[in-house]
Motif scaffolding. Structure first.
Motif, PDB file in Angstrom:
ATOM      1  N   TRP A 270     -11.017 110.458-103.467  1.00 23.02           N
ATOM      2  CA  TRP A 270      -9.584 110.586-103.706  1.00 23.02           C
ATOM      3  C   TRP A 270      -8.911 111.097-102.449  1.00 23.02           C
ATOM      4  O   TRP A 270      -9.493 111.870-101.688  1.00 23.02           O
ATOM      5  CB  TRP A 270      -9.304 111.582-104.822  1.00 23.02           C
ATOM      6  N   LEU A 271      -7.668 110.705-102.269  1.00 24.17           N
ATOM      7  CA  LEU A 271      -6.816 111.251-101.219  1.00 24.17           C
ATOM      8  C   LEU A 271      -5.769 112.120-101.907  1.00 24.17           C
ATOM      9  O   LEU A 271      -5.117 111.674-102.852  1.00 24.17           O
ATOM     10  CB  LEU A 271      -6.142 110.124-100.433  1.00 24.17           C
ATOM     11  N   LEU A 272      -5.622 113.341-101.440  1.00 19.47           N
ATOM     12  CA  LEU A 272      -4.689 114.290-102.052  1.00 19.47           C
ATOM     13  C   LEU A 272      -3.657 114.724-101.029  1.00 19.47           C
ATOM     14  O   LEU A 272      -3.990 115.323-100.009  1.00 19.47           O
ATOM     15  CB  LEU A 272      -5.440 115.517-102.572  1.00 19.47           C
ATOM     16  N   CYS A 273      -2.398 114.413-101.314  1.00 19.55           N
ATOM     17  CA  CYS A 273      -1.297 114.798-100.441  1.00 19.55           C
ATOM     18  C   CYS A 273      -0.561 115.994-101.021  1.00 19.55           C
ATOM     19  O   CYS A 273      -0.683 116.325-102.192  1.00 19.55           O
ATOM     20  CB  CYS A 273      -0.316 113.634-100.274  1.00 19.55           C
ATOM     21  N   GLU A 274       0.237 116.589-100.167  1.00 16.73           N
ATOM     22  CA  GLU A 274       1.044 117.750-100.534  1.00 16.73           C
ATOM     23  C   GLU A 274       2.307 117.326-101.281  1.00 16.73           C
ATOM     24  O   GLU A 274       2.766 118.029-102.177  1.00 16.73           O
ATOM     25  CB  GLU A 274       1.393 118.473 -99.233  1.00 16.73           C
ATOM     26  N   ALA A 275       2.872 116.195-100.895  1.00 19.75           N
ATOM     27  CA  ALA A 275       4.168 115.795-101.437  1.00 19.75           C
ATOM     28  C   ALA A 275       4.210 114.309-101.767  1.00 19.75           C
ATOM     29  O   ALA A 275       3.406 113.516-101.269  1.00 19.75           O
ATOM     30  CB  ALA A 275       5.274 116.133-100.430  1.00 19.75           C
ATOM     31  N   ALA A 276       5.177 113.960-102.590  1.00 20.40           N
ATOM     32  CA  ALA A 276       5.342 112.591-103.068  1.00 20.40           C
ATOM     33  C   ALA A 276       5.511 111.589-101.936  1.00 20.40           C
ATOM     34  O   ALA A 276       4.881 110.525-101.941  1.00 20.40           O
ATOM     35  CB  ALA A 276       6.538 112.517-104.017  1.00 20.40           C
ATOM     36  N   MET A 277       6.345 111.903-100.948  1.00 20.54           N
ATOM     37  CA  MET A 277       6.598 110.941 -99.870  1.00 20.54           C
ATOM     38  C   MET A 277       5.326 110.615 -99.102  1.00 20.54           C
ATOM     39  O   MET A 277       5.126 109.475 -98.682  1.00 20.54           O
ATOM     40  CB  MET A 277       7.676 111.468 -98.923  1.00 20.54           C
TER      41      MET A 277
ATOM     42  N   THR B  82      -2.956 110.699-104.735  1.00 23.31           N
ATOM     43  CA  THR B  82      -2.000 111.426-105.567  1.00 23.31           C
ATOM     44  C   THR B  82      -1.421 112.561-104.738  1.00 23.31           C
ATOM     45  O   THR B  82      -1.751 112.712-103.566  1.00 23.31           O
ATOM     46  CB  THR B  82      -2.644 111.949-106.864  1.00 23.31           C
ATOM     47  N   TRP B  83      -0.545 113.347-105.345  1.00 20.87           N
ATOM     48  CA  TRP B  83      -0.028 114.543-104.671  1.00 20.87           C
ATOM     49  C   TRP B  83      -0.083 115.722-105.621  1.00 20.87           C
ATOM     50  O   TRP B  83      -0.228 115.557-106.829  1.00 20.87           O
ATOM     51  CB  TRP B  83       1.370 114.339-104.112  1.00 20.87           C
TER      52      TRP B  83
END
Length: 172
Positions: free
Chosen positions: A42-49, A63-64
């Motif tokens: 999985w790739l996990l980002c801090e924010a939606a953008m 996802t974020w």
């Protein structure tokens, strides 16, 4: 049922106001949960953008987490249900992002999930990379190719002091 709504200010916020806007109360739901199910990484980002920037460039297992301190109970429930092998944390490469990535890595590793860190340029996020590169997909692929594991693998158990076990070579 609506679980969450996200908005982002286009103008620079006044004083300490956040650029990221959510419904009041605790965060609910996991964006793109269907895209995470069945994936080993999985790739996990801090924010939606940031997550949306990855998604539109073909990185669909993303996802974020509603900010660096908001990996929610719903995120944990999905992690426990799906049991990915690895989560690559794509938080901003700044002090809060790095501290949160390290903290989350400890929690993920404690339940047997490898925590890796995307190598972003200093003081930048995924969306900055996408906006600054002519070939954004190649730049993102390079970032993930140079990702590193935040915590080393657990060392093999050592014999108790005073106890020695011979090393027996394996037959070839």
């Amino acid at each position: 049922t609506v679980g969450e709504i996200y908005g982002r200010r286009l103008m620079k916020p006044v004083r300490n106001a956040s650029s990221h806007l959510y419904l009041p109360g605790g965060h609910k739901g996991v964006w793109n949960a269907g895209g995470l199910r069945g994936r080993r990484e999985w790739l996990l980002c801090e924010a939606a953008m940031d997550a949306l920037s990855l998604y539109v460039h073909g990185f669909e297992g993303v996802t974020w987490s509603y900010g660096v301190k908001c990996f929610s109970p719903d995120h944990w429930a999905l992690v426990r249900e799906c049991k990915p092998d690895r989560v690559t944390i794509c938080y901003d490469n700044d002090e809060p992002g790095n501290a949160a990535a390290n903290g989350l890595a400890q929690e993920l590793e404690a339940i047997g999930i490898e925590a890796w860190r995307a190598t972003l340029p200093p003081q930048s996020d995924i969306n900055d990379v996408v906006r600054g590169e002519k070939d954004a997909k190649a730049a993102l692929a390079s970032i993930f190719a140079s990702a590193y594991r935040l915590l080393p693998a657990a060392p093999a158990p050592q014999p108790a002091s005073g106890e020695s076990k011979p090393i027996i070579p394996l037959a070839v």
